[in-house]
Design a protein around this motif. Structure first.
Motif, PDB file in Angstrom:
ATOM      1  N   GLY A  40      50.188  61.282 -36.872  1.00  0.00           N
ATOM      2  CA  GLY A  40      49.264  61.337 -38.295  1.00  0.00           C
ATOM      3  C   GLY A  40      49.456  60.429 -39.077  1.00  0.00           C
ATOM      4  O   GLY A  40      48.979  60.146 -40.177  1.00  0.00           O
ATOM      5  N   THR A  41      50.691  59.509 -38.848  1.00  0.00           N
ATOM      6  CA  THR A  41      50.768  58.382 -39.585  1.00  0.00           C
ATOM      7  C   THR A  41      49.759  57.383 -39.996  1.00  0.00           C
ATOM      8  O   THR A  41      48.963  57.112 -38.799  1.00  0.00           O
ATOM      9  N   SER A  42      49.404  56.948 -41.057  1.00  0.00           N
ATOM     10  CA  SER A  42      48.366  56.126 -41.098  1.00  0.00           C
ATOM     11  C   SER A  42      48.793  54.448 -41.234  1.00  0.00           C
ATOM     12  O   SER A  42      49.582  54.309 -41.914  1.00  0.00           O
ATOM     13  N   TYR A  43      48.613  54.044 -40.231  1.00  0.00           N
ATOM     14  CA  TYR A  43      49.360  52.762 -39.810  1.00  0.00           C
ATOM     15  C   TYR A  43      48.649  51.806 -40.638  1.00  0.00           C
ATOM     16  O   TYR A  43      49.162  50.710 -41.049  1.00  0.00           O
ATOM     17  N   ASN A  44      47.320  51.868 -40.880  1.00  0.00           N
ATOM     18  CA  ASN A  44      46.672  51.039 -41.778  1.00  0.00           C
ATOM     19  C   ASN A  44      47.127  51.025 -43.140  1.00  0.00           C
ATOM     20  O   ASN A  44      46.988  49.953 -43.975  1.00  0.00           O
ATOM     21  N   ALA A  45      47.198  52.294 -43.749  1.00  0.00           N
ATOM     22  CA  ALA A  45      47.798  52.302 -44.815  1.00  0.00           C
ATOM     23  C   ALA A  45      49.101  51.565 -45.048  1.00  0.00           C
ATOM     24  O   ALA A  45      49.510  51.005 -46.085  1.00  0.00           O
ATOM     25  N   TRP A  46      49.856  51.886 -44.053  1.00  0.00           N
ATOM     26  CA  TRP A  46      51.236  50.921 -43.919  1.00  0.00           C
ATOM     27  C   TRP A  46      51.051  49.516 -43.877  1.00  0.00           C
ATOM     28  O   TRP A  46      51.680  48.653 -44.820  1.00  0.00           O
ATOM     29  N   SER A  47      49.981  49.180 -42.878  1.00  0.00           N
ATOM     30  CA  SER A  47      49.820  47.875 -42.988  1.00  0.00           C
ATOM     31  C   SER A  47      49.350  47.038 -44.075  1.00  0.00           C
ATOM     32  O   SER A  47      49.833  45.814 -44.443  1.00  0.00           O
ATOM     33  N   ALA A  48      48.554  47.823 -44.935  1.00  0.00           N
ATOM     34  CA  ALA A  48      48.033  47.148 -45.950  1.00  0.00           C
ATOM     35  C   ALA A  48      49.115  46.922 -47.149  1.00  0.00           C
ATOM     36  O   ALA A  48      49.014  45.921 -47.902  1.00  0.00           O
ATOM     37  N   LYS A  49      50.035  47.389 -47.012  1.00  0.00           N
ATOM     38  CA  LYS A  49      51.180  47.209 -47.980  1.00  0.00           C
ATOM     39  C   LYS A  49      52.198  46.104 -47.560  1.00  0.00           C
ATOM     40  O   LYS A  49      53.149  45.826 -48.169  1.00  0.00           O
ATOM     41  N   GLN A  50      52.182  45.798 -46.114  1.00  0.00           N
ATOM     42  CA  GLN A  50      53.049  44.747 -45.844  1.00  0.00           C
ATOM     43  C   GLN A  50      52.462  43.401 -46.090  1.00  0.00           C
ATOM     44  O   GLN A  50      51.457  42.990 -46.099  1.00  0.00           O
ATOM     45  N   ALA A  51      53.536  42.413 -46.075  1.00  0.00           N
ATOM     46  CA  ALA A  51      53.218  41.075 -46.052  1.00  0.00           C
ATOM     47  C   ALA A  51      53.537  40.322 -44.963  1.00  0.00           C
ATOM     48  O   ALA A  51      54.689  40.137 -44.701  1.00  0.00           O
ATOM     49  N   PHE A  52      52.750  40.432 -43.978  1.00  0.00           N
ATOM     50  CA  PHE A  52      52.998  39.691 -42.461  1.00  0.00           C
ATOM     51  C   PHE A  52      52.814  38.155 -42.763  1.00  0.00           C
ATOM     52  O   PHE A  52      51.727  37.851 -43.255  1.00  0.00           O
ATOM     53  N   VAL A  53      53.693  37.361 -42.339  1.00  0.00           N
ATOM     54  CA  VAL A  53      53.770  35.959 -42.469  1.00  0.00           C
ATOM     55  C   VAL A  53      54.106  35.586 -41.131  1.00  0.00           C
ATOM     56  O   VAL A  53      54.830  36.041 -40.190  1.00  0.00           O
ATOM     57  N   GLN A  54      53.272  34.777 -40.715  1.00  0.00           N
ATOM     58  CA  GLN A  54      53.428  33.659 -39.335  1.00  0.00           C
ATOM     59  C   GLN A  54      54.810  33.640 -39.132  1.00  0.00           C
ATOM     60  O   GLN A  54      55.631  33.045 -39.896  1.00  0.00           O
ATOM     61  N   GLY A  55      55.089  34.194 -37.606  1.00  0.00           N
ATOM     62  CA  GLY A  55      56.591  34.063 -37.404  1.00  0.00           C
ATOM     63  C   GLY A  55      57.306  35.399 -37.723  1.00  0.00           C
ATOM     64  O   GLY A  55      58.506  35.300 -36.892  1.00  0.00           O
ATOM     65  N   ASP A  56      56.617  36.158 -38.418  1.00  0.00           N
ATOM     66  CA  ASP A  56      57.396  37.444 -38.493  1.00  0.00           C
ATOM     67  C   ASP A  56      57.171  38.326 -37.204  1.00  0.00           C
ATOM     68  O   ASP A  56      56.314  37.971 -36.297  1.00  0.00           O
ATOM     69  N   THR A  57      57.993  39.528 -37.083  1.00  0.00           N
ATOM     70  CA  THR A  57      57.701  40.527 -35.780  1.00  0.00           C
ATOM     71  C   THR A  57      57.083  41.609 -36.379  1.00  0.00           C
ATOM     72  O   THR A  57      57.662  42.136 -37.531  1.00  0.00           O
ATOM     73  N   MET A  58      56.835  42.562 -35.304  1.00  0.00           N
ATOM     74  CA  MET A  58      56.602  43.910 -35.682  1.00  0.00           C
ATOM     75  C   MET A  58      57.179  44.551 -34.506  1.00  0.00           C
ATOM     76  O   MET A  58      57.086  44.270 -33.206  1.00  0.00           O
ATOM     77  N   SER A  59      57.890  45.787 -34.890  1.00  0.00           N
ATOM     78  CA  SER A  59      58.601  46.412 -33.672  1.00  0.00           C
ATOM     79  C   SER A  59      58.166  47.744 -33.452  1.00  0.00           C
ATOM     80  O   SER A  59      57.637  48.488 -34.736  1.00  0.00           O
ATOM     81  N   PHE A  60      57.945  48.407 -32.331  1.00  0.00           N
ATOM     82  CA  PHE A  60      57.331  49.798 -31.967  1.00  0.00           C
ATOM     83  C   PHE A  60      58.376  50.459 -31.276  1.00  0.00           C
ATOM     84  O   PHE A  60      58.944  49.959 -30.306  1.00  0.00           O
ATOM     85  N   LYS A  61      58.438  51.834 -31.752  1.00  0.00           N
ATOM     86  CA  LYS A  61      59.357  52.640 -30.754  1.00  0.00           C
ATOM     87  C   LYS A  61      58.296  53.847 -30.224  1.00  0.00           C
ATOM     88  O   LYS A  61      57.507  54.195 -31.105  1.00  0.00           O
ATOM     89  N   TYR A  62      58.200  54.189 -29.102  1.00  0.00           N
ATOM     90  CA  TYR A  62      57.276  55.070 -28.562  1.00  0.00           C
ATOM     91  C   TYR A  62      57.630  55.769 -27.249  1.00  0.00           C
ATOM     92  O   TYR A  62      58.409  55.220 -26.342  1.00  0.00           O
TER      93      TYR A  62
END
Ligand SMILES: [Cu+2]
Length: 208
Positions: A40-62
């Motif tokens: 039920g995590t709202s990934y887009n609510a989280w994403s909207a608060k992030q400042a993604f900049v070219q060269g950054d990474t995103m990590s997933f555990k699943y």
């Protein structure tokens, strides 16, 4: 008490350290914790608060019951992984956000995207140069625009005119063209900016 040369070195180090900090890539654990699941995590609510900049990474555990499927906007809107851009499995994935623009991720297991396993990311272009200190705001996301140097004043070149006896006669230029006031103004602004940057650097050094 620091002597003038020491203060200058400290100022240079402080400014360089700031520039490195601004340019460093950041990892963004998805959802904040890195957990990619259907809880039920709202990934887009989280994403909207992030400042993604070219060269950054995103990590997933699943868990093995999930995947990460990168899709187009159409696939994202339809919650369809039928035409993936790229698929990731294995339980621990680091996605590099190498280019500016939009990225779309879903879980392709039926029902999981609809249950919230969908993520839209907007990646900003990395600044090419470190912004001048003292401007405030969010420098990481400002695109730096290098000031255009004022064009150098072209010195009039002596022109050679062949004379009637075959020997070239060098004519001497009489008067240099008057300086354009707009050029003088830009040079003044550049000088003021450099002075301000130096002043900020000195203040940083003295504060250490
Ligand atoms: Cu899933």
């Amino acid at each position: 008490m620091a002597t003038a040369p020491q203060a200058m070195i400290l100022a240079a180090v402080a400014v360089a350290a700031l520039a490195v900090q601004l340019a460093a890539a950041v990892d963004h654990p998805v959802g904040g914790s890195g957990a990619w699941d259907a809880s039920g995590t709202s990934y887009n609510a989280w994403s909207a608060k992030q400042a993604f900049v070219q060269g950054d990474t995103m990590s997933f555990k699943y868990a093995a019951s999930h995947d990460i499927t990168e899709v187009t906007k159409a696939g994202y809107d339809a919650c369809s992984g039928a035409n993936p851009v790229k698929s990731y499995t294995g339980g621990a994935t680091i996605v590099k956000l190498a280019a500016p623009g939009k990225r779309y991720f879903i879980c392709s297991v039926p029902g999981h995207c609809a249950a919230g396993m969908k993520l839209e990311v907007t990646v900003a272009a990395a600044a090419v140069t470190a912004p001048a200190p003292g401007k405030g705001g969010k420098p990481r996301h400002k695109r730096s625009v290098a000031p255009t140097p004022a064009p150098a004043m072209a010195a009039p070149e002596p022109s050679s005119v062949p004379s009637t006896d075959g020997l070239p006669t060098v004519s001497t230029p009489t008067a240099a063209p008057a300086s354009k006031s707009s050029d003088a103004a830009s040079i003044g602004v550049l000088g003021a900016k450099a002075g301000m940057a130096l002043a900020v650097g000195m203040t940083l050094a003295l504060a250490i």
